[in-house]
Design a protein around this motif. Structure first.
Motif, PDB file in Angstrom:
ATOM      1  N   UNK A 148      -9.633  18.095   6.204  1.00 24.00           N
ATOM      2  CA  UNK A 148      -9.959  17.247   6.842  1.00 24.00           C
ATOM      3  C   UNK A 148     -10.878  16.906   7.702  1.00 24.00           C
ATOM      4  N   UNK A 149     -12.043  17.600   8.060  1.00 23.44           N
ATOM      5  CA  UNK A 149     -13.322  18.178   8.828  1.00 23.44           C
ATOM      6  C   UNK A 149     -12.425  17.621  10.102  1.00 23.44           C
ATOM      7  N   UNK A 150     -11.658  17.853  10.224  1.00 22.25           N
ATOM      8  CA  UNK A 150     -11.702  17.679  11.303  1.00 22.25           C
ATOM      9  C   UNK A 150     -11.309  18.885  12.711  1.00 22.25           C
ATOM     10  N   UNK A 151     -11.254  18.677  13.954  1.00 18.83           N
ATOM     11  CA  UNK A 151     -11.610  19.793  14.791  1.00 18.83           C
ATOM     12  C   UNK A 151     -10.551  19.384  16.138  1.00 18.83           C
ATOM     13  N   UNK A 152     -10.328  20.420  17.004  1.00 16.52           N
ATOM     14  CA  UNK A 152      -9.034  19.702  17.756  1.00 16.52           C
ATOM     15  C   UNK A 152      -9.481  21.230  18.743  1.00 16.52           C
ATOM     16  N   UNK A 153     -10.286  21.745  19.963  1.00 16.50           N
ATOM     17  CA  UNK A 153      -9.813  22.760  20.245  1.00 16.50           C
ATOM     18  C   UNK A 153      -9.263  22.901  21.594  1.00 16.50           C
ATOM     19  N   UNK A 154      -9.003  23.662  21.921  1.00 15.11           N
ATOM     20  CA  UNK A 154      -8.270  24.323  23.036  1.00 15.11           C
ATOM     21  C   UNK A 154      -8.719  24.717  24.122  1.00 15.11           C
ATOM     22  N   UNK A 155      -9.269  24.474  25.179  1.00 14.72           N
ATOM     23  CA  UNK A 155      -9.797  24.530  25.911  1.00 14.72           C
ATOM     24  C   UNK A 155      -9.180  25.781  27.764  1.00 14.72           C
ATOM     25  N   UNK A 156      -9.889  26.681  27.443  1.00 11.75           N
ATOM     26  CA  UNK A 156      -9.421  27.209  28.952  1.00 11.75           C
ATOM     27  C   UNK A 156     -10.591  27.339  29.742  1.00 11.75           C
ATOM     28  N   UNK A 157     -10.454  27.075  30.986  1.00 16.18           N
ATOM     29  CA  UNK A 157     -11.474  26.815  31.658  1.00 16.18           C
ATOM     30  C   UNK A 157     -11.601  27.261  32.922  1.00 16.18           C
ATOM     31  N   UNK A 158     -12.333  28.799  33.691  1.00 14.87           N
ATOM     32  CA  UNK A 158     -12.036  28.718  34.828  1.00 14.87           C
ATOM     33  C   UNK A 158     -10.579  29.502  35.364  1.00 14.87           C
ATOM     34  N   UNK A 159      -9.865  29.921  34.035  1.00 12.59           N
ATOM     35  CA  UNK A 159      -8.260  30.239  35.049  1.00 12.59           C
ATOM     36  C   UNK A 159      -7.465  29.523  35.719  1.00 12.59           C
ATOM     37  N   UNK A 160      -7.794  28.051  35.489  1.00  9.37           N
ATOM     38  CA  UNK A 160      -6.865  27.089  36.184  1.00  9.37           C
ATOM     39  C   UNK A 160      -6.945  25.773  35.451  1.00  9.37           C
ATOM     40  N   UNK A 161      -7.344  25.722  34.269  1.00  7.71           N
ATOM     41  CA  UNK A 161      -6.970  24.352  33.642  1.00  7.71           C
ATOM     42  C   UNK A 161      -7.273  24.398  32.148  1.00  7.71           C
ATOM     43  N   UNK A 162      -6.018  24.302  31.050  1.00  8.09           N
ATOM     44  CA  UNK A 162      -6.141  25.063  30.366  1.00  8.09           C
ATOM     45  C   UNK A 162      -5.734  22.996  29.447  1.00  8.09           C
ATOM     46  N   UNK A 167      -9.597  14.961  19.325  1.00  7.80           N
ATOM     47  CA  UNK A 167      -9.966  15.445  17.874  1.00  7.80           C
ATOM     48  C   UNK A 167     -11.606  15.432  18.075  1.00  7.80           C
ATOM     49  N   UNK A 168     -12.575  15.772  17.499  1.00 12.68           N
ATOM     50  CA  UNK A 168     -13.644  15.488  16.786  1.00 12.68           C
ATOM     51  C   UNK A 168     -13.819  15.892  15.202  1.00 12.68           C
ATOM     52  N   UNK A 169     -14.180  15.161  14.772  1.00 12.78           N
ATOM     53  CA  UNK A 169     -15.159  15.392  12.931  1.00 12.78           C
ATOM     54  C   UNK A 169     -15.643  15.332  13.191  1.00 12.78           C
ATOM     55  N   UNK A 170     -15.900  17.295  12.017  1.00 19.89           N
ATOM     56  CA  UNK A 170     -17.100  18.202  12.281  1.00 19.89           C
ATOM     57  C   UNK A 170     -16.794  19.221  11.094  1.00 19.89           C
ATOM     58  N   UNK A 171     -17.523  20.268  10.638  1.00 19.26           N
ATOM     59  CA  UNK A 171     -17.093  21.322   9.902  1.00 19.26           C
ATOM     60  C   UNK A 171     -16.026  22.235  10.172  1.00 19.26           C
TER      61      UNK A 171
END
Length: 173
Positions: A148-162, A167-171
């Motif tokens: 699908x050339x689809x990317x979804x990222x789960x980000x953990x930032x600074x121990x405070x925020x998830x 979604x973005x398109x990319x390999x």
């Protein structure tokens, strides 16, 4: 009575040629529509997997506060233990080793980890997260599909925020 054979001859219906032409047209339409449908399914699998992981992280955070103790979310091969870096299955477990939830990632979807997520994320009693034995506070867990050339990222930032950005398109990397 002689009109009966005439009525049967004029009765509506399909000839064999009409049926074959209809089937050929349906076959062509199906051949055109199936590849597009497969991409939609792959995109939905990426989104569903990322959402499931995000919900598991939020659940682990809530459980760590409720239990007043650490709760871990990690990748697993067999669904019983944390196996650093293998996120085709995941588990949420308490500090006593009790498995609270588990899930899996569809085979067509791959998961890549950076930083905090490499060996699992652990929530402390105050709801903040950290990597076991480390002060590392940031990380990205990327769910993607080549089909699908689809990317979804789960980000953990600074121990405070998830967060789960759009979604973005990319390999897949």
């Amino acid at each position: 009575m002689p009109s009966t054979p005439l009525r049967r001859a004029l009765a509506p219906g399909f000839t064999l040629l009409e049926l074959l032409v209809t089937l050929a047209v349906l076959g062509i339409l199906a051949a055109v529509a199936l590849p597009a449908q497969s991409k939609v399914i792959a995109r939905n699998q990426v989104t569903a997997a990322a959402n499931d992981l995000f919900v598991a992280m939020q659940y682990a955070r809530q459980e760590s506060v409720r239990r007043n103790g650490p709760v871990q979310v990690c990748g697993s091969v067999g669904g019983l233990d944390c196996d650093g870096g293998h996120w085709q299955q995941w588990i949420v477990r308490s500090s006593a080793g009790e498995i609270l939830r588990r899930g899996h990632i569809p085979p067509a979807v791959s998961v890549q980890t950076v930083g905090l997520f490499a060996s699992g994320i652990q929530f402390r009693a105050d709801g903040r997260f950290h990597q076991a034995g480390s002060r590392l506070q940031d990380g990205t867990l990327t769910v993607c599909s080549e089909r699908a050339q689809r990317r979804q990222a789960l980000e953990a930032l600074g121990g405070v925020q998830l967060r789960l950005p759009p979604s973005t398109v990319g390999e897949c990397r």
